[in-house]
Scaffold this active site. Structure first.
Site: not given
Ligand code: UDP
Ligand code: MG
Length: 151
Positions: A12, A52, A94, A115, A118, A129
């Site tokens: 990211k 997303y 996450t 974080n 991805h 994707e």
């Molecule tokens: N995210 C956030 N706040 C939250 C949950 C998710 O900012 O409470 C962001 C975070 O960068 C995360 C992305 O949204 O990586 C996508 O969320 P997802 O639940 O798909 O998590 P991931 O698959 O990336 O672990």
């Molecule tokens: Mg995700």
């Protein structure tokens, strides 16, 4: 689970800015995964909204799109045994605060909204994707290392 399984991994904008691209690539290389696509791209909000799409409506969605569009990302496809699930394990949880040390997020991040990486969460979403980020297709080649990595 297959030796040919593919996952979409992305560094990211914060990971790029913080100089973590090489470290993240190294982890996948060292583990034995095969790199079959890679590019640096400054994605548009429209493109990121497609990536997303499942999260549209979440309170953090607008901030997430703004963050992801704030700079270039490194888009990659890695192939190998159980690539999707293993990629997620390598990323960590996450929320980086819940990520074990030794994982990418557990080693380099603190905040869920920063974080740094991805990874696809299922084989089906990985294929979607990969199509979204690499409509031109991936690169097919033989890696002579494979006989040392797989039985
Ligand atoms: N995210 C956030 N706040 C939250 C949950 C998710 O900012 O409470 C962001 C975070 O960068 C995360 C992305 O949204 O990586 C996508 O969320 P997802 O639940 O798909 O998590 P991931 O698959 O990336 O672990
Ligand atoms: Mg995700």
């Amino acid at each position: 689970m297959s030796v040919q399984e593919r996952t979409y991994i992305m560094v990211k904008p914060d990971g790029v800015q913080r100089g973590l691209v090489g470290n993240i690539i190294s982890r996948f290389e060292q583990r034995g995964f095969k790199l079959i696509a890679l590019k640096l791209v400054h994605a548009t909000p429209e493109h990121l909204e497609k990536h997303y799409a499942d999260l549209k409506g979440k309170p953090f969605f607008p901030g997430l799109i703004k963050y992801m569009a704030s700079g270039p990302v490194v888009a990659m496809v890695w192939q190998g045994l159980d690539a999707v699930k293993t990629g997620r394990v390598m990323l960590g949880a996450t929320n980086p605060l819940a990520s074990a040390p030794g994982t990418i997020r557990g080693d380099f991040a603190l905040a869920v909204g920063r974080n740094i990486c991805h990874g696809s969460d299922a084989v089906e979403s990985a294929e979607k994707e990969i199509q979204l980020w690499f409509p031109e297709g991936v690169v097919q080649y033989t890696n002579d290392n494979e006989k040392w990595i797989f039985e």
